[in-house]
Each structure stands twice: as C-alpha cells, then as structure tokens.
Design a protein around this motif. Sequence first.
Motif, mmCIF file in Angstrom:
data_model
loop_
_atom_site.group_PDB
_atom_site.id
_atom_site.type_symbol
_atom_site.label_atom_id
_atom_site.label_comp_id
_atom_site.label_asym_id
_atom_site.label_seq_id
_atom_site.Cartn_x
_atom_site.Cartn_y
_atom_site.Cartn_z
ATOM 1 N N VAL A 198 0.856 -1.186 0.000
ATOM 2 C CA VAL A 198 0.000 0.000 0.000
ATOM 3 C C VAL A 198 0.892 1.236 0.000
ATOM 4 O O VAL A 198 2.018 1.210 0.498
ATOM 5 N N GLN A 199 0.355 2.299 -0.576
ATOM 6 C CA GLN A 199 1.054 3.589 -0.539
ATOM 7 C C GLN A 199 0.589 4.308 0.723
ATOM 8 O O GLN A 199 -0.581 4.656 0.852
ATOM 9 N N ALA A 200 1.539 4.486 1.652
ATOM 10 C CA ALA A 200 1.168 5.079 2.933
ATOM 11 C C ALA A 200 1.864 6.419 3.116
ATOM 12 O O ALA A 200 2.980 6.619 2.646
ATOM 13 N N GLN A 201 1.173 7.334 3.785
ATOM 14 C CA GLN A 201 1.776 8.614 4.161
ATOM 15 C C GLN A 201 1.516 8.824 5.645
ATOM 16 O O GLN A 201 0.411 8.591 6.128
ATOM 17 N N ALA A 283 -2.032 8.444 -2.259
ATOM 18 C CA ALA A 283 -1.945 7.645 -1.043
ATOM 19 C C ALA A 283 -3.131 6.690 -0.927
ATOM 20 O O ALA A 283 -4.249 7.030 -1.303
ATOM 21 N N ASP A 284 -2.848 5.471 -0.419
ATOM 22 C CA ASP A 284 -3.926 4.538 -0.076
ATOM 23 C C ASP A 284 -4.351 4.725 1.375
ATOM 24 O O ASP A 284 -5.534 4.646 1.688
ATOM 25 N N VAL A 285 -3.354 4.948 2.248
ATOM 26 C CA VAL A 285 -3.686 5.108 3.667
ATOM 27 C C VAL A 285 -2.875 6.259 4.263
ATOM 28 O O VAL A 285 -1.772 6.568 3.809
ATOM 29 N N TRP A 286 -3.474 6.902 5.264
ATOM 30 C CA TRP A 286 -2.771 7.926 6.040
ATOM 31 C C TRP A 286 -2.677 7.433 7.480
ATOM 32 O O TRP A 286 -3.677 6.953 8.049
#
Lengths: 306, 121
Positions: A198-201, A283-286
């Motif tokens: 997942v793309q996380a920030q 982003a997928d999740v923050w």
Amino acid sequence: MRRLRVFGRRLIASLQADRMAGELRDEIASHLAEATEEYVSGGLSPEAARLAALRRFGGVIRTAELHRDARSFAWVDDLRQDVRHTVRSLANSPGFTLVAAVTLALGIGANTAIFTLLDAVVFKPLPVPNAHELITFFENGPEGPADPLGGGGRFLRFSYHRFERLARALGPRGSMAAVTRSSRLIARLPGDTQRRFVQAQFVSGGYFSTLGVEAARGRIVTSEDTRLDRRSSVAVIGDGFWRRSFGGSDAAIGQTIVINEVALTVVGIAPPGFVGMWTDAEADVWLPLTLQQPLHYANNSNLRSD
Amino acid sequence: MAPQNDKNDRNDTILYGSLGLMILKTLEALGSLHGYRIARRIEQISGHQLELNQGTLYPALIKLEQSGWIAAKWGESDSGRRVKVYALTRAGRKQLSEQTAQWQRATSIVDRFLKISEDPA
C-alpha cells in the motif's frame, strides 16, 4: 449566404475531385466532338477538323487546371492525393513504416510521460479547498537552495520537535501540518491470504484539519492520534483504496489492517478525489506520524533529536 | 479561323471579367444550352470580334453554377451526344439584372471620361 453556399460547394467539389474531373473530361470530349462535327460539315477533313476544334478550344489540360482551381480548394485535393500517395508508399516499404511508427510512438510516449509528470507536479491543483492559502516550508541547506517540488526532499525535512516548535510559534495565526512522501509498505487486509503493498503517508495530527478535508465516513486523524505519550494505532484510508479493497462497504470502518506487522484500525475514509498532497503519488492510507517507529519507517524515524 | 493571339491578349482582361454576364444573358435569351452552343452563341453575338479560347468558358460556368445562378444537368445535344445542359435559375435572373445595371453604370462612367479627354477644352 451566397458565400457560404459557394464555400460548401467548393469543399464538396474538393472531396469529389475524381468525379468532378471525370465529368469535365466527358464535357470537354462532347464539346470537341460537336466542334469537330461542325468543322467537318463546313468541308474540312476529319483530322483537320479535329485539330481546328482543339486549337479553338485552347488547351485541354490548362482548362482542366483552371476548372479545378475555380471549383475547389486545390489544397484539399492536393492533401488528399498526398495522403493517398503516402499511404501507398508506406505500404510498399513495411520495414521503413515500422521503424517510423515505432520512432513516433516512442517520441510521443516520452512526451506524454513527461507531460503527465509535469501535470501532476506543476499544473494540477491540489485536491483541497483554498489550495492557494497553503504554504510549503523548506530550509535552504548549506549545499544550495531547497528543492521546492520536494523531489529529493532533503531540505523539506524537519524533526518532529522542530515541527512542534514552529507550530507553537505560528500560534493562532494559522495551522501547520506535516506529511511524509508516499511509502510502499507491506499490508495484509482482513481475509487476505497474501500480502500486498500500500502507498502510505504519515501525517501530523492537524494534517486533515489544516487542509480543510473532512472524512467522507468515520473520522480523520487528529492531534489526539499523534500524542507522544501514547500510541494510537489508527488508519484513514483513501476513497479509491476503500472501493478497490473493501468494495466501498460501510463495514470497512472498524476493520483491522496489518501494515508492516502492526495491527491498525480503520477509523475513517477520505472524501473522493482527495489523494493527498503529493499528486504524483496517490496515497492509499494515512497514518499518524507517531507510528513511524513501530512501523519501522526508515526515511524519517528520528522523533527525538532536533 | 484561328484567333490572332495579340488581339486576344488585348481583349482578355476586360472581356474575361464580363464572360459570366455574357453567359447569363445568352441563357436568358436562348433558354437551356450546352457548353459548345454557349461558346458559339457568344462568338456569333460578338460578331466574331471576340474570340476567347472556348475552354475558358468552363471555369466560368462552374463558378456560376456554384453561385447558384445557373443549373446544370446532363442531357442530349441535337446530334444525340451526351452533354451538360445549362439553364438560368431564378437567382441567376436577378443577378443578371443587377450585373447589367452595374455594367452599364461602369461603361457610362468610362465613356464620359473618354469624352472629356477627347475634348480640347
């Protein structure tokens, strides 16, 4: 009105060049035959009559050219012939055609890729209300000016304590938020047999409220989630990720997802269209900034030193 | 029979501009005609002083047709040949009277000039 009609007819004639030329050829042939007949009845031999008729007519090819210029837009006809000729010669040399097509495809592809990047980084407005009120903080380092696009990001980095001090100094005149670049982290969703990326920030507590972005469902990350004295294992997920991985179901709220071996609770879903501040890396999740250490986020894990 | 080339050159500029008017007038007078008949008729009326190349008629005809002043359809000549037959349209009739008036005004002005320059005063 008349000009419009003439324009339309000339355009049609341009597209029907072959038919028009054929009709003119027939018409000229009849003309010459009539003239020849008249000369013959006047006493000339058929050959002499034919020559006299041609002389009197004054240049068949020249007439055809003048007729074409008068009835049509010569460039349309020329273009048509050029295209036909080009297609024919390309078909005759498929090797050359292939090389030319591949060259063009690569050239266009490279341009498209560069424009896509430029569009994301420079042109596309940030997906937040009042984007023009946002200011990016960066520091000029000893090695030169900062990169305001955040490419290397080196001088866009602040320690968490420094960030907090800056926020305090800003006081009630505004609000300040921090966010990391997107990182690919390993995740396991409920029911997953395999792990996925997942793309996380990681974001500070004021991130969503500073941008004026509210959760479409559930809640956003708040300053309660980024207190250093306790860990808040929560995640806000993006609209796209929610639709792809949870089927857009309300049941997503409260589910547990495991990221980098840490169990997190989904507490909210971002509104559609909000993909984070890095429009080139959605982003997928923050996650709360304070989860950097437990998740072994390597890029900026030092929460203590200044 | 063959036209004198230098005579042609002298005539062409003014007369080519009025060729459309001549065609319209010819069709008004004689009804439907095919190209060769129109050419011969113009030669006859001009008393064979005007000997345009007959081919120059066709670009003029297509322009008149595209303007909607004459209509063309395929028909038969007296000798049974397949020819394109031209006829004046209603718009063409109107255009003819306008152009006739214009032409007469223009020639009368030029006429007056020529008379003045001939005048010794």
